[in-house]
Enzyme design. Sequence first.
Site, PDB file in Angstrom:
ATOM      1  N   TYR A  69       0.817  -1.220   0.000  1.00 40.49           N
ATOM      2  CA  TYR A  69       0.000   0.000   0.000  1.00 40.49           C
ATOM      3  C   TYR A  69       0.854   1.275   0.000  1.00 40.49           C
ATOM      4  O   TYR A  69       0.306   2.356  -0.162  1.00 40.49           O
ATOM      5  CB  TYR A  69      -0.980   0.003   1.186  1.00 40.49           C
ATOM      6  CG  TYR A  69      -2.237  -0.819   0.940  1.00 40.49           C
ATOM      7  CD1 TYR A  69      -2.150  -2.174   0.649  1.00 40.49           C
ATOM      8  CD2 TYR A  69      -3.502  -0.243   1.007  1.00 40.49           C
ATOM      9  CE1 TYR A  69      -3.296  -2.936   0.438  1.00 40.49           C
ATOM     10  CE2 TYR A  69      -4.651  -0.996   0.799  1.00 40.49           C
ATOM     11  CZ  TYR A  69      -4.545  -2.343   0.512  1.00 40.49           C
ATOM     12  OH  TYR A  69      -5.675  -3.081   0.296  1.00 40.49           O
ATOM     13  N   GLU A 246     -14.669  -1.302  10.635  1.00 46.85           N
ATOM     14  CA  GLU A 246     -15.837  -0.567  10.129  1.00 46.85           C
ATOM     15  C   GLU A 246     -17.096  -0.991  10.888  1.00 46.85           C
ATOM     16  O   GLU A 246     -17.959  -0.162  11.188  1.00 46.85           O
ATOM     17  CB  GLU A 246     -16.005  -0.804   8.628  1.00 46.85           C
ATOM     18  CG  GLU A 246     -17.088   0.047   7.994  1.00 46.85           C
ATOM     19  CD  GLU A 246     -17.064  -0.045   6.479  1.00 46.85           C
ATOM     20  OE1 GLU A 246     -16.543   0.881   5.842  1.00 46.85           O
ATOM     21  OE2 GLU A 246     -17.575  -1.050   5.934  1.00 46.85           O
TER      22      GLU A 246
END
Length: 296
Positions: A69, A246
Amino acid sequence: RSRVRNMVSPEKLLYKQPSVLVGRTDVVSVTPWLAPIVWEGTFDPVLVDNIYKPMNLTVATTVFAIGKYVRFLQDFLETAEKHFMVGFHVRYYVFTDRPHDVPSVNLSQGRHLSVIQVPGSNRWQEISARRMEIIQTTIERQIRREADYIFCLDVDSKFHARWGSESLGRLVAVIHPGYYEQTRDRFPYERRPASTAYIPMDEGDYYYGGAMIGGFVEDVYTLTKVCRTRFEEDAGNSIEAAWQEESHLNRYLLDNKPSKVLSPEYLWQDFKAKTKEVKVIRFSGVIKNYADVRPN
Ligand code: UDP
Ligand code: MN
């Protein structure tokens, strides 16, 4: 650190008269607990900037770039320099296991970047989960003394248009672009009562995106601490919430209502066509090949 003051009207600034009768009618711009939902056309950017600028605030921005990433950092940082909190003091905190691969991006005056080395991982679920813990400990060690507000953002994203002081608030969440037209029973909340992130079918306000949490440093500190503790409690019971942090974020925000909600303008997804109520896409997740970027 608490230099957040009252909103003082800027002297000598002429701006359009606010109307009580005319405004956005195609979207809801306030929650049932009276928090603003920020959409284009509901705020005057020049006015809000002129109110917040004299407060001389510092906004922390945390971003994780673990493993492959790191490749997203350059675009993230370059576009943030163009659009994110322009004219404010910004401190980026980049968490990575590859500090040598952090690109050097020219930062405007008043903006600063620190690289903080963290361990890598072979499971993306764990990386995602450990964000809460790392943000919590970094607030304790550092951010608490260095910033007033904080935004924690996904790195696989780009800014496309203004994200400014209209987004500041005590506890700020963003509406996920994928579910705002759905009824709550269709939201991908954690549905197993065994998890501490559990939300029953007939509860829930919005489905908030995990790619952004924000607010006063102390409020985000409490959020990360609670979510981390619950995540670990679940892990102790061999349960991992459907969408990891989340899911925990959504449970937390159901119990602790955000004081400001950002519309999906502030979290779009590049694969999704713009809808008519979204007048401007400010920040969006880029299209990525999961097989290519994730460790497993
Ligand atoms: N992340 C990372 N390395 C990884 C997986 C995730 O640094 O191998 C961080 C990164 O900041 C990313 C965030 O965790 O933006 C959330 O993961 P991801 O974007 O893959 O989740 P998605 O947005 O696809 O649900
Ligand atoms: Mn992402």
